[in-house]
Scaffold this motif. Structure first.
Motif, PDB file in Angstrom:
ATOM      1  N   UNK A  49      10.991 -25.043  29.730  1.00  0.00           N
ATOM      2  CA  UNK A  49      11.309 -23.647  30.047  1.00  0.00           C
ATOM      3  C   UNK A  49      10.146 -22.938  30.720  1.00  0.00           C
ATOM      4  N   UNK A  50      10.462 -21.873  31.419  1.00  0.00           N
ATOM      5  CA  UNK A  50       9.448 -21.067  32.083  1.00  0.00           C
ATOM      6  C   UNK A  50       9.096 -19.866  31.209  1.00  0.00           C
ATOM      7  N   UNK A  51       7.817 -19.530  31.119  1.00  0.00           N
ATOM      8  CA  UNK A  51       7.383 -18.320  30.436  1.00  0.00           C
ATOM      9  C   UNK A  51       7.414 -17.179  31.442  1.00  0.00           C
ATOM     10  N   UNK A 143      10.424 -14.861  25.631  1.00  0.00           N
ATOM     11  CA  UNK A 143      10.069 -14.729  27.045  1.00  0.00           C
ATOM     12  C   UNK A 143      10.248 -16.060  27.774  1.00  0.00           C
ATOM     13  N   UNK A 144      10.892 -17.030  27.123  1.00  0.00           N
ATOM     14  CA  UNK A 144      11.128 -18.326  27.744  1.00  0.00           C
ATOM     15  C   UNK A 144      12.484 -18.347  28.446  1.00  0.00           C
ATOM     16  N   UNK A 181      14.667  -6.715  28.294  1.00  0.00           N
ATOM     17  CA  UNK A 181      13.727  -5.602  28.383  1.00  0.00           C
ATOM     18  C   UNK A 181      12.327  -6.161  28.606  1.00  0.00           C
ATOM     19  N   UNK A 182      11.593  -5.534  29.491  1.00  0.00           N
ATOM     20  CA  UNK A 182      10.191  -5.897  29.778  1.00  0.00           C
ATOM     21  C   UNK A 182      10.049  -7.307  30.356  1.00  0.00           C
ATOM     22  N   UNK A 183      11.133  -7.925  30.794  1.00  0.00           N
ATOM     23  CA  UNK A 183      11.086  -9.300  31.270  1.00  0.00           C
ATOM     24  C   UNK A 183      11.400 -10.316  30.201  1.00  0.00           C
ATOM     25  N   UNK A 184      11.671  -9.868  28.981  1.00  0.00           N
ATOM     26  CA  UNK A 184      12.038 -10.755  27.873  1.00  0.00           C
ATOM     27  C   UNK A 184      13.504 -10.556  27.513  1.00  0.00           C
TER      28      UNK A 184
END
Length: 225
Positions: A49-51, A143-144, A181-184
């Motif tokens: 996965x990407x963080x 965040x993954x 939210x916030x990219x997560x």
């Protein structure tokens, strides 16, 4: 600790989180030719996965506005009386969580006696579990991103939300609300011992109230973040 059923919704949200970073290409009359000539980025996968990048500036502004903490992002929460207080030792590791840790206002539950609260933080995700009186509440944040949206239509469908920016659906055991939210990616899950007969799980009123009550209690970008 987490079953497959628990991860399905947050992973779908993580899919959306990653899709927002992808460049959109205008429709082509010869899509096959475009696919043959355009380099294709290696997608994320469950095994790799990407963080995703977190918008800490926005998180800090929101935390100050909410009054949840004096200075945010922070490595340890300054918990207000209405915030859940975890009782397990693992909760202390929240200092290493690299996304905003959102927690609900316990006054929304109006629970007596106080429920059991457990927090299981990791660097890229966390789970907050609140249980008691025939009800289990789980707040999950990550965040993954385990995949990317395969096309623009799927990305638009994933972005579809209600007026309060939540995607709410009924499950076999209760209700779940998802949002980004916030990219997560986050989810609020309710499970009742008697999901059909318990009004807390029979409709989406409580899950929406809990989701709307979430505030930042912890989280830090770490060194160089």
């Amino acid at each position: 600790m987490f079953g497959t059923r628990k991860f399905l919704t947050p992973l779908a949200l993580a899919l959306l989180a990653s899709s927002g970073t992808q460049a959109q290409t205008a429709p082509s009359p010869n899509l096959l030719a475009v696919q043959q000539t355009r380099p294709v980025a290696e997608p994320a996968s469950p095994g790799a996965p990407r963080a995703m990048a977190i918008n800490w500036d926005q998180a800090q502004a929101d935390a100050r506005r909410q009054g949840a903490v004096n200075s945010a992002p922070v490595a340890a929460a300054r918990l207000a009386p209405e915030m859940p207080r975890p009782s397990n030792r693992e909760a202390a590791e929240v200092a290493n969580t690299r996304l905003p840790v959102l927690v609900p206002n316990m006054a929304v539950l109006n629970a007596s006696p106080p429920p059991t609260v457990l927090l299981f933080p990791r660097p890229d995700f966390y789970t907050l579990s609140i249980s008691g009186d025939g009800l289990v509440i789980e707040i999950f944040g990550t965040r993954l991103a385990h995949a990317v949206a395969p096309d623009a239509l799927t990305a638009r469908q994933l972005r579809a939300t209600g007026p309060d920016a939540l995607r709410v659906s009924a499950t076999e055991y209760g209700q779940v609300a998802d949002f980004n939210r916030y990219g997560a990616a986050y989810s609020v899950t309710l499970e009742c011992d008697n999901p059909q007969g318990d009004p807390r799980c029979a409709d989406d009123v409580l899950v929406r109230r809990l989701a709307r009550s979430l505030v930042i209690a912890a989280g830090s970008p770490g060194e160089g973040g």
